[in-house]
Design a protein around this motif. Structure first.
Motif, PDB file in Angstrom:
ATOM      1  N   HIS A 109      -9.594  -8.368  -4.019  1.00 53.82           N
ATOM      2  CA  HIS A 109      -8.283  -8.188  -4.909  1.00 53.82           C
ATOM      3  C   HIS A 109      -8.074  -7.402  -3.558  1.00 53.82           C
ATOM      4  N   PRO A 110      -6.219  -7.217  -3.487  1.00 56.81           N
ATOM      5  CA  PRO A 110      -5.617  -7.316  -3.029  1.00 56.81           C
ATOM      6  C   PRO A 110      -5.807  -5.417  -2.555  1.00 56.81           C
ATOM      7  N   ALA A 111      -5.741  -5.314  -1.154  1.00 61.13           N
ATOM      8  CA  ALA A 111      -5.883  -3.870  -0.266  1.00 61.13           C
ATOM      9  C   ALA A 111      -4.803  -3.080  -0.993  1.00 61.13           C
ATOM     10  N   ALA A 112      -3.840  -2.659  -1.677  1.00 65.63           N
ATOM     11  CA  ALA A 112      -3.083  -2.215  -2.780  1.00 65.63           C
ATOM     12  C   ALA A 112      -3.376  -1.962  -3.214  1.00 65.63           C
ATOM     13  N   ARG A 113      -3.637  -2.669  -4.217  1.00 62.42           N
ATOM     14  CA  ARG A 113      -4.352  -2.775  -5.403  1.00 62.42           C
ATOM     15  C   ARG A 113      -6.269  -1.553  -5.843  1.00 62.42           C
ATOM     16  N   VAL A 135       2.616   8.880  -6.631  1.00 60.15           N
ATOM     17  CA  VAL A 135       3.392  10.910  -6.847  1.00 60.15           C
ATOM     18  C   VAL A 135       3.687  11.250  -7.736  1.00 60.15           C
ATOM     19  N   VAL A 136       4.398  10.188  -7.608  1.00 58.23           N
ATOM     20  CA  VAL A 136       5.724  10.308  -8.165  1.00 58.23           C
ATOM     21  C   VAL A 136       5.488  10.378  -9.719  1.00 58.23           C
ATOM     22  N   THR A 154       0.491  -1.652  -0.023  1.00 61.17           N
ATOM     23  CA  THR A 154      -0.246   0.074  -0.168  1.00 61.17           C
ATOM     24  C   THR A 154       0.837   0.777  -0.156  1.00 61.17           C
ATOM     25  N   TRP A 155       1.842   1.215   1.094  1.00 58.04           N
ATOM     26  CA  TRP A 155       2.784   2.750   0.631  1.00 58.04           C
ATOM     27  C   TRP A 155       3.044   2.812  -0.228  1.00 58.04           C
ATOM     28  N   ALA A 156       3.661   1.584  -1.183  1.00 58.62           N
ATOM     29  CA  ALA A 156       4.051   1.294  -2.563  1.00 58.62           C
ATOM     30  C   ALA A 156       3.511   2.464  -3.111  1.00 58.62           C
ATOM     31  N   VAL A 157       2.169   2.161  -3.531  1.00 55.78           N
ATOM     32  CA  VAL A 157       1.323   2.599  -4.680  1.00 55.78           C
ATOM     33  C   VAL A 157       0.679   4.119  -3.785  1.00 55.78           C
TER      34      VAL A 157
END
Length: 396
Positions: A142-146, A94-95, A86-89
């Motif tokens: 679906h996974p939480a990050a998605r 932003v980037v 999650t932190w990565a997405v």
């Protein structure tokens, strides 16, 4: 017309969205009214397509195009891993917003099409393809990050789009209802089936099938990522209720990447394999798929939700009778050429599987119906209808 086409969805192994993006990327440069096509990769501009369908017989053109357009293998592996964080997405959101908008400043005056939901800021007309809304309609699959990335990026992409494309009318209607998008802003365009898929005589399938321990007409096939929305657990349970003689004559063969949220499914697969009536092949090379389709006695796809369901069309094009779900967009795609069953109705599913494998009268009718349906849905038609959307947006 100048076009920027995003190719960040093109990386092996190709999913349905990756296949869609690749087919358009290979064909759009040949469209006469498009003067220039630039391919926007994940972090940079990608090269041009080295060869497409017009200059390639077989899958080699696909492989070269993927090689030309895709991220390096090492980057794709990192991407898959980080997409589950999650932190990565959140960082990526932003980037990538800043980076891609900077890249697009060098494409002023071009129409920008993202075939994978999300649009970066662009000072010009923009088109996005929305393949399905499973992540909001079935978030538990679906996974939480998605889910988090969709929450961050999807609504603003809808607002940025001059026009939206969906794969089916079913998804178009969902977009109108769930997000209040104006009807005139959304066009449904059916996907196509690759010319690589078609009937293949038994003698021509023997090499690939024998290497896999299979025989022509001696198995049922299902191609799907191992993830909850595909309802493979229901397919396996229903198949296990078929008469022993049927399961023995026609074992179920599953093909697909490992996916996510599938530990119980993996246990079901292991149990059925131990009983001898199921084979799990995992991911197989793209050039083997047409042979594995054409060699099957039947094809089954029992998803509870799809944006299109390309394997249904690929099986029909291969001359194979098909069973698919009676929900979501699958009846629309099948066009009356397949058996239908509700994935959550075990009795109906078992009965229709039995008919799929044993009813010779229906099977003899299904093959020409499926071939005719597949001939209606080509990638060239998909591209022509997509360019019509570009024309409308550019005109406005």
């Amino acid at each position: 017309m100048k076009l920027v086409f995003a190719v960040d969805a093109i990386f092996p192994p190709l999913t349905g969205i990756g296949r869609y993006a690749l087919e358009l990327a290979m064909r759009l440069p040949s469209v006469g009214e498009i003067d220039d096509v630039r391919f926007l990769a994940m972090w940079s501009w990608a090269g041009s397509v080295a060869s497409g369908p017009a200059s390639s017989n077989g899958q080699m053109g696909d492989c070269r195009a993927v090689s030309d357009l895709a991220s390096p293998a090492w980057l794709s592996a990192i991407r898959r891993h980080m997409a589950m964080k999650t932190w990565a997405v959140e960082v990526y959101d932003v980037v990538s917003e800043a980076w891609r908008s900077q890249l697009l400043r060098g494409a002023q005056g071009a129409l920008y099409h993202s075939p994978n939901y999300f649009l970066a800021p662009h000072d010009g007309p923009s088109v996005a393809t929305v393949h399905d809304l499973s992540i909001t309609r079935y978030p538990q699959t679906h996974p939480a990050a998605r889910r988090r990335y969709f929450e961050l990026a999807f609504r603003r992409s809808l607002d940025r789009a001059s026009m939206l494309i969906t794969d089916t009318e079913a998804v178009r209607q969902e977009l109108l209802v769930d997000y209040g998008v104006a009807p005139e802003k959304v066009r449904s365009i059916h996907l196509g089936v690759s010319e690589h898929f078609g009937p293949i005589p038994p003698e021509a399938t023997a090499g690939v099938l024998q290497a896999r321990g299979l025989k022509h007409g001696g198995y049922a096939l299902s191609v799907a990522t191992l993830e909850p929305r595909k309802k493979l657990d229901r397919l396996i349970a229903a198949y296990g209720q078929l008469p022993v003689a049927v399961r023995t004559a026609y074992p179920l063969v599953l093909i697909g990447s490992m996916g996510w949220l599938n530990s119980p499914l993996q246990r079901l697969i292991e149990q059925a394999q131990s009983q001898g009536w199921l084979r799990f092949l995992g991911y197989v090379p793209q050039d083997e798929l047409p042979v594995l389709y054409a060699g099957a006695r039947a094809y089954a796809m029992t998803s509870m939700y799809e944006g299109f369901g390309l394997p249904v069309l690929e099986a029909m094009a291969s001359g194979v009778p098909v069973l698919t779900s009676s929900v979501s967009c699958m009846p629309e795609v099948a066009g009356g050429a397949a058996l239908l069953a509700h994935p959550d109705d075990p009795d109906e599913l078992r009965a229709q599987l039995h008919r799929l494998l044993t009813d010779e009268t229906w099977r003899s009718q299904a093959v020409p119906l499926g071939l005719a349906r597949a001939q209606q849905l080509t990638w060239d038609r998909c591209v022509a209808e997509t360019v019509a959307v570009y024309r409308q947006v550019a005109g406005e």
